[in-house]
Design an enzyme around this catalytic site. Sequence first.
Site, PDB file in Angstrom:
ATOM      1  N   HIS A 121      40.775  41.676  42.021  1.00 38.83           N
ATOM      2  CA  HIS A 121      41.387  40.361  42.192  1.00 38.83           C
ATOM      3  C   HIS A 121      41.894  40.141  43.617  1.00 38.83           C
ATOM      4  O   HIS A 121      42.431  41.035  44.262  1.00 38.83           O
ATOM      5  CB  HIS A 121      42.537  40.174  41.203  1.00 38.83           C
ATOM      6  CG  HIS A 121      43.605  41.234  41.307  1.00 38.83           C
ATOM      7  ND1 HIS A 121      44.665  41.146  42.163  1.00 38.83           N
ATOM      8  CD2 HIS A 121      43.746  42.404  40.646  1.00 38.83           C
ATOM      9  CE1 HIS A 121      45.435  42.202  42.034  1.00 38.83           C
ATOM     10  NE2 HIS A 121      44.897  42.998  41.119  1.00 38.83           N
ATOM     11  N   ASP A 122      41.659  38.934  44.116  1.00 35.93           N
ATOM     12  CA  ASP A 122      42.189  38.452  45.398  1.00 35.93           C
ATOM     13  C   ASP A 122      41.562  39.114  46.621  1.00 35.93           C
ATOM     14  O   ASP A 122      42.070  38.948  47.735  1.00 35.93           O
ATOM     15  CB  ASP A 122      43.716  38.601  45.454  1.00 35.93           C
ATOM     16  CG  ASP A 122      44.395  37.917  44.289  1.00 35.93           C
ATOM     17  OD1 ASP A 122      44.347  36.679  44.217  1.00 35.93           O
ATOM     18  OD2 ASP A 122      44.962  38.625  43.426  1.00 35.93           O
ATOM     19  N   GLY A 139      42.844  45.481  44.565  1.00 44.54           N
ATOM     20  CA  GLY A 139      43.311  44.113  44.719  1.00 44.54           C
ATOM     21  C   GLY A 139      43.812  43.793  46.117  1.00 44.54           C
ATOM     22  O   GLY A 139      44.340  44.656  46.819  1.00 44.54           O
TER      23      GLY A 139
END
Length: 262
Positions: A121-122, A139
């Site tokens: 994520h991200d 992440g």
Amino acid sequence: MTIIHPTAIVDPKAELAASVSVGAYAVIGPHVRIGEGTTVGPHAVIEGRTTIGRDNRIFQFVSLGAVPQDKKYAGEPTELQIGDRNTIREFCTFNTGSAQDAGVTRVGDDNWIMAYVHLAHDCQVGNQTTMANNATLAGHVHVGDWVTVGGLTGVHQFVKIGAHAMVGFASAVTQDVPPFMLVDGNPLAVRGFNAVGLKRRGFSVGRVNAIKQMHRALYRKSQTLDEARAEIGVLGASTPEAAPDVALMLDFLQAATRGIAR
């Protein structure tokens, strides 16, 4: 017209451009948008709020747009955005963003991403990168343009890897990697600068020499980081053609949050 294999499951709300092709047993969710010329291989799963650009080659058994592997995730409408002309090989997994960051995982253009690569994520991945088999980005990792990440490499969360850097095979990347540097190992160590990569990209002799001097200032003179930054700062004036490279390095050193690999 869009070519969809009869065994594929494509939600009626998904937006697929006219020249998209979808292979056998692929699954595409309702919030997915795919641009012209992109091919989706058999058994691929594309879900979540995922936007994919033009002329991407997405191979079989890929998973794109699944929710973050983050215990804090509570169903927020986060996204995955993929640009144009990327090659995404078998068994890659790219997750959507999280509410604790910008909420978007991004992949730029013209990236070559080999099998089993994970983007958590991200993550923010630039353009023209190469990620070899089993590279794993935790992440919030940021990867600059033209970076190469070797196979079986793990990148710690929140790490930044600067443009034109190269990370060798089976490395443990726990600190920020400045632009142009060549690193590998566990623990990670700087082995030099990415001379071969710069040559292949057409860097002039003057630019390469300036980058060599930046490497010396950071790693060969036993200077503090502030002293190295001061020395690097004058290179742009003495070598005008390398001024953008010097600015790139100084901006990176200013933004580094985990300490640089040394």
